[in-house]
Design an enzyme around this catalytic site. Structure first.
Site, mmCIF file in Angstrom:
data_model
loop_
_atom_site.group_PDB
_atom_site.id
_atom_site.type_symbol
_atom_site.label_atom_id
_atom_site.label_comp_id
_atom_site.label_asym_id
_atom_site.label_seq_id
_atom_site.Cartn_x
_atom_site.Cartn_y
_atom_site.Cartn_z
ATOM 1 N N ASP A 84 -11.640 47.125 51.950
ATOM 2 C CA ASP A 84 -10.823 47.942 52.974
ATOM 3 C C ASP A 84 -11.799 48.214 54.125
ATOM 4 O O ASP A 84 -12.740 49.176 54.154
ATOM 5 C CB ASP A 84 -10.419 49.381 52.574
ATOM 6 C CG ASP A 84 -9.529 49.807 53.520
ATOM 7 O OD1 ASP A 84 -9.499 49.659 54.835
ATOM 8 O OD2 ASP A 84 -8.781 51.006 53.362
ATOM 9 N N LYS A 91 -8.165 51.717 64.643
ATOM 10 C CA LYS A 91 -9.746 52.507 64.833
ATOM 11 C C LYS A 91 -10.710 51.831 65.651
ATOM 12 O O LYS A 91 -11.142 52.381 66.664
ATOM 13 C CB LYS A 91 -10.273 52.465 63.012
ATOM 14 C CG LYS A 91 -9.401 52.821 62.142
ATOM 15 C CD LYS A 91 -8.653 54.282 62.203
ATOM 16 C CE LYS A 91 -7.324 54.357 61.144
ATOM 17 N NZ LYS A 91 -7.805 54.546 59.919
ATOM 18 N N TRP A 118 -9.237 57.344 50.987
ATOM 19 C CA TRP A 118 -8.715 56.092 51.102
ATOM 20 C C TRP A 118 -8.723 55.127 50.002
ATOM 21 O O TRP A 118 -8.025 54.772 49.451
ATOM 22 C CB TRP A 118 -9.216 55.253 52.619
ATOM 23 C CG TRP A 118 -8.746 55.882 53.728
ATOM 24 C CD1 TRP A 118 -9.429 56.414 54.816
ATOM 25 C CD2 TRP A 118 -7.269 56.217 54.319
ATOM 26 N NE1 TRP A 118 -8.703 57.082 55.742
ATOM 27 C CE2 TRP A 118 -7.440 56.717 55.451
ATOM 28 C CE3 TRP A 118 -6.053 55.979 53.396
ATOM 29 C CZ2 TRP A 118 -6.266 57.329 56.113
ATOM 30 C CZ3 TRP A 118 -4.780 56.219 54.472
ATOM 31 C CH2 TRP A 118 -5.147 56.915 55.504
#
Ligand SMILES: *Cc1c(COP(=O)(O)O)cnc(C)c1O
Length: 384
Positions: free
Chosen positions: A183, A207, A113
């Site tokens: 993030d 999530k 990511w």
């Protein structure tokens, strides 16, 4: 809900280790079901009311307040509810914080990511890679000395938990006057975080914090001044902040669910400190099993960087990994295959994964190892 061939519904819930969208607390699902046709006192469902109605004013304010109180967000920061997922943030961050500036943005790349975020930022402006764990297969985080950060950088970006590799920062690096951009998609609301040190923190909700559709951006107000006037309105943090996240129709249902998740955390655990203790205990059950397995289960992450959210490991062969995933599913432990890019096994054990699910997985792992590992009849047979 699975419907069999006769059309009958089986409503038994499995232990779902999906990386995202992921397991939700049963209490939250029940509350959604209970209020689905009619929000108490409103006479319509949350799906049917104006995003500018007094009823939604309350939902938006309660969700924001839930986040503020759990995370201890100071008044210096705004809480925005946006769309487009964490992936859109990979672009909005450099558009708002980097465009037109001389100094590059520093990216600390600790997994898939983070690499994706750096790639999108480079389309927008100058990016300096302060560290990249690619050569070590993203199995650890950098030490403070390894990060080559510039004291003049426009900002430093990192990923607090790399969902695919399963490495997690235990504490955030010091960045001095350089705004830290994080993030936090896959460990948002799973542990306390010092928001006063954050320039900008973002997380998609699917999530740990709810359902797909809303992305939370918590941004220090002075950074809003960086948003260029020429940006399209929907890409400008300043516009979203000025319009109270209602520059257009926000994802009302996802915001409502996020508010329910905040309340569930508050009612069940009392604080993110308590929740973090619970999450660490769940993760330790699985890591202890890895450590006791004499290499049968080979953990991906270096011990000091292990994620409490995504536990990643390999078995001796691909065939055993396939058998593991299949036999686990037969016992009601589903979605354990690793990400398609890295293979292996990944158990995502977010906030809403009950302790009982992790215990059942641990017991399955022990039994599977004894059946297939060193010392088992199968292994002994293979040697003779
Ligand atoms: C899931 C995830 C993303 C991508 O989120 P989308 O909402 O699908 O764009 C980004 N970063 C991290 C750390 C993630 O876990």
């Amino acid at each position: 809900m699975v419907t069999d061939r006769k059309g009958a519904a089986s409503e038994e819930r499995l232990f779902n280790f999906s990386p995202g969208p992921a397991v939700l607390p049963l209490e939250v699902l029940e509350k959604i079901r209970c209020d689905m046709l009619c929000l108490p006192g409103v006479g319509s469902s949350v799906l049917e009311i104006s995003h500018r109605s007094p009823a939604f004013d309350v939902i938006l304010a309660e969700t924001r307040e839930g986040l503020r109180s759990l995370l201890g967000v100071p008044d210096t920061h705004d809480v925005l509810f946006l769309q487009g997922g964490a992936n859109l943030q990979f672009s909005m961050i450099p558009m708002n914080l980097l465009r037109g500036r001389q100094e590059p943005a520093d990216y600390v790349v600790t997994g898939t990511w983070g690499a994706g975020a750096a790639k999108q930022a480079a389309l927008e402006g100058d990016v300096a890679i302060s560290w990249d764990g690619k050569s070590v297969n993203y199995d650890r985080l950098p030490t403070a000395e390894e990060i080559s950060a510039s004291p003049q950088a426009s900002y430093v970006h990192l990923t607090s938990n790399e969902t695919i590799q399963g490495v997690q920062w235990k504490s955030m690096p010091e960045t001095g006057d350089v705004p830290l951009v994080c993030d936090a998609s896959s460990d948002f609301l799973s542990r306390p975080i010092d928001m006063s040190k954050m320039g900008l923190l973002y997380a998609c909700a699917q999530k740990n914090a709810g359902i797909a559709g809303v992305t939370v951006v918590i941004v220090r107000k002075d950074l809003l001044e960086r948003s260029p006037d020429a940006l399209p309105a929907m890409l400008s943090y300043r516009v979203h902040a000025d319009k109270d996240s209602r520059a257009n129709t926000p994802p009302v249902f996802a915001i409502y669910v996020l508010g329910l998740v905040c309340r569930w955390i508050q009612d069940t655990f009392g604080s993110l400190e308590q929740l973090a203790v619970h999450n660490a205990a769940k993760a330790a059950l699985l890591y202890d099993e890895l450590d006791a397995s004499e290499g049968f289960y080979a953990g991906h992450a270096a011990a000091e960087c292990r994620s409490d959210m995504n536990v990643t490991f390999r078995l001796p062969t691909k065939e055993l990994e396939k058998a593991f995933v299949k036999e686990a599913a037969e016992q009601g432990l589903v979605d354990l295959q690793g990400h398609r890019s890295v293979g292996g096994i990944r158990a995502s054990i977010y906030n809403a994964m009950p302790l009982a699910g992790v215990e059942k997985l641990r017991d399955f792992m022990t039994a599977f190892r004894l059946a297939h590992g060193t010392g088992s009849a199968e292994a002994a047979g293979g040697r003779s």
